[in-house]
Design an enzyme around this catalytic site. Sequence first.
Site, PDB file in Angstrom:
ATOM      1  N   SER A 137       0.865  -1.173   0.000  1.00 53.72           N
ATOM      2  CA  SER A 137       0.000   0.000   0.000  1.00 53.72           C
ATOM      3  C   SER A 137       0.906   1.229   0.000  1.00 53.72           C
ATOM      4  CB  SER A 137      -0.879  -0.015   1.251  1.00 53.72           C
ATOM      5  OG  SER A 137      -1.623   1.175   1.348  1.00 53.72           O
ATOM      6  N   LYS A 163      -1.095  -1.171  -4.453  1.00 55.11           N
ATOM      7  CA  LYS A 163      -2.254  -0.335  -4.079  1.00 55.11           C
ATOM      8  C   LYS A 163      -1.756   1.086  -3.887  1.00 55.11           C
ATOM      9  CE  LYS A 163      -4.674   0.081   0.370  1.00 55.11           C
ATOM     10  NZ  LYS A 163      -5.370  -0.733   1.425  1.00 55.11           N
ATOM     11  N   LYS A 165      -2.931   4.992  -2.657  1.00 61.40           N
ATOM     12  CA  LYS A 165      -3.967   5.788  -2.004  1.00 61.40           C
ATOM     13  C   LYS A 165      -4.426   6.858  -2.976  1.00 61.40           C
ATOM     14  CE  LYS A 165      -4.057   3.906   2.108  1.00 61.40           C
ATOM     15  NZ  LYS A 165      -5.289   3.330   2.686  1.00 61.40           N
ATOM     16  N   ASP A 190      -7.154   3.004  -3.227  1.00 58.28           N
ATOM     17  CA  ASP A 190      -7.891   3.017  -1.952  1.00 58.28           C
ATOM     18  C   ASP A 190      -8.180   4.470  -1.597  1.00 58.28           C
ATOM     19  OD1 ASP A 190      -8.926   2.757   0.591  1.00 58.28           O
ATOM     20  OD2 ASP A 190      -7.164   1.764   1.459  1.00 58.28           O
ATOM     21  N   GLU A 215     -10.946   0.429  -3.561  1.00 61.37           N
ATOM     22  CA  GLU A 215     -11.235   0.200  -2.145  1.00 61.37           C
ATOM     23  C   GLU A 215     -11.895   1.426  -1.516  1.00 61.37           C
ATOM     24  OE1 GLU A 215      -7.888  -1.452  -0.039  1.00 61.37           O
ATOM     25  OE2 GLU A 215      -8.631  -0.773   1.915  1.00 61.37           O
ATOM     26  N   ASP A 240     -13.708  -1.781   3.097  1.00 62.87           N
ATOM     27  CA  ASP A 240     -12.771  -1.814   4.219  1.00 62.87           C
ATOM     28  C   ASP A 240     -13.496  -1.301   5.470  1.00 62.87           C
ATOM     29  OD1 ASP A 240     -10.760  -1.305   6.099  1.00 62.87           O
ATOM     30  OD2 ASP A 240      -9.429  -0.224   4.761  1.00 62.87           O
ATOM     31  N   LYS A 264      -9.462  -6.844   8.148  1.00 63.29           N
ATOM     32  CA  LYS A 264      -8.429  -6.442   9.104  1.00 63.29           C
ATOM     33  C   LYS A 264      -8.787  -6.983  10.477  1.00 63.29           C
ATOM     34  CE  LYS A 264      -7.160  -2.128   6.777  1.00 63.29           C
ATOM     35  NZ  LYS A 264      -7.250  -0.662   6.796  1.00 63.29           N
ATOM     36  N   GLY A 292      -3.775  -3.941   6.270  1.00 65.45           N
ATOM     37  CA  GLY A 292      -2.743  -3.563   7.230  1.00 65.45           C
ATOM     38  C   GLY A 292      -3.079  -2.246   7.900  1.00 65.45           C
TER      39      GLY A 292
HETATM   40  O1  OSB Z   1      -7.170   1.921   4.478  1.00 66.51           O
HETATM   41  O2  OSB Z   1      -6.038   0.149   4.300  1.00 66.51           O
HETATM   42  C1  OSB Z   1      -6.177   1.267   4.780  1.00 66.51           C
HETATM   43  C2  OSB Z   1      -3.069   2.247   6.791  1.00 66.51           C
HETATM   44  C3  OSB Z   1      -3.652   2.908   7.852  1.00 66.51           C
HETATM   45  C4  OSB Z   1      -5.011   3.060   7.876  1.00 66.51           C
HETATM   46  C5  OSB Z   1      -5.802   2.552   6.850  1.00 66.51           C
HETATM   47  C6  OSB Z   1      -5.233   1.864   5.785  1.00 66.51           C
HETATM   48  C7  OSB Z   1      -3.841   1.750   5.751  1.00 66.51           C
HETATM   49  C8  OSB Z   1      -3.114   1.134   4.658  1.00 66.51           C
HETATM   50  C9  OSB Z   1      -1.731   0.657   4.960  1.00 66.51           C
HETATM   51  O3  OSB Z   1      -3.519   1.055   3.519  1.00 66.51           O
HETATM   52  C10 OSB Z   1      -1.562  -0.800   4.928  1.00 66.51           C
HETATM   53  C11 OSB Z   1      -0.216  -1.174   5.484  1.00 66.51           C
HETATM   54  O4  OSB Z   1       0.758  -1.137   4.731  1.00 66.51           O
HETATM   55  O5  OSB Z   1      -0.129  -1.512   6.676  1.00 66.51           O
HETATM   56 MG    MG Z   2      -8.364   0.773   3.155  1.00 66.55          MG
END
Ligand code: OSB
Ligand code: MG
Length: 371
Positions: A137, A163, A165, A190, A215, A240, A264, A292
């Site tokens: 991510s 992925k 953001k 995402d 996402e 999510d 998660k 994560g």
């Molecule tokens: O939306 O998946 C998410 C990190 C913090 C809060 C929300 C998200 C995320 C990530 C990071 O996308 C995932 C990771 O590398 O731990």
């Molecule tokens: Mg997410």
Amino acid sequence: MLTVKSIELIEINLPLVHFFETSFGRTYERRIILVRVEDSDGAEGWGEITCGEVPGYSDEWTDSAWVTTEKILAPMVIGGPVENASFVFDLMTRARGHRMSKAGIETACWDLEAKKLGVPLWKHLGGVNREIECGVSIGIQDSIEQLIDKIQIELDAGYKRIKIKIAPHWDYDVIKQVREKFPDIPLMGDANSAYTLADIDKLKSLDEFDLLMLEQPLGFDDIVDHASLQRQIRTPICLDEPIKSPGDARKAIALGSGKIINLKNGRVGGHAQSKLIEETCRVAGIPVWCGGMLESGIGRAHNVAISTLAGYTMPGDVSASKRYWHEDIIEPEVIVSATGTITAPDRPGIGFGINRERIEKLSVRTATVSE
Ligand code: OSB
Ligand code: MG
């Protein structure tokens, strides 16, 4: 039988190798609460509360999790007794919400139980795939060039899915350039709830990029508008934030709110709840993958273990320790193979050693709750 005698909380402050930016803000340093449980035989287990430093992703955050866990949840669990770790979540049902805090305790109990049984946690949870597939991510960057450089680095490292953001200021043009550079990679976005149905034209336009999934485009607590959106776009929606329980998963599937779930541990309240959701989704033909929360090695080890279940059929946001930390708190650190996989350890419990010395160095406060 499982009887928890004491629960120790340790807050550690751990600076990220690189800031992580989402549509709700930037994180430079994690404030992580570690949970150490001890039972009546003196056995121990470790968990992690995965909430953020502010109530941005969810309503839980470090300071609220600390008091809730210390004052409310730990006393509910201490003394038990319960038949096994799969019932620990039920000891806390009188407290609503606070699932990440609950998961910190609950996952620690699973580690303890697996250690006592002498089995790897991934097997104890019912895992079947010892080798799991990994994605990354990548947060919002200061420039598109930086983003493209980062993607190249992760592809070279072997990761199987990228992925990125996205947010209204960082979407169509960014994805377009990424796609021009990398036409065929498994790519997804995402949004962390950065859009509404009023953005329908923008969201529809993303269909041209053949994303693996989109996402959480809409509201953090929404499953109705997502169903409407899914009927209007070709790209599969992955949920999510709004999926916090097995019931939420069932309802979202029934409504057609999305086609994939990012599962998660923290968000749903721990391993037992993840297992229930994994089963619901597997039966319904909905793929899940492990999300994560920028976890330290302890939360990461739990993510590795749960990712081995049969329903986790897509690469997760479970990646190498070194992407996040200069030095992790477990030994060995989580490493990813050149083909983008992690092999779950064969030692008992989470299967990684706890670096107590490093934890002590990073610790800013501790609290112990016992009978
Ligand atoms: O939306 O998946 C998410 C990190 C913090 C809060 C929300 C998200 C995320 C990530 C990071 O996308 C995932 C990771 O590398 O731990
Ligand atoms: Mg997410």
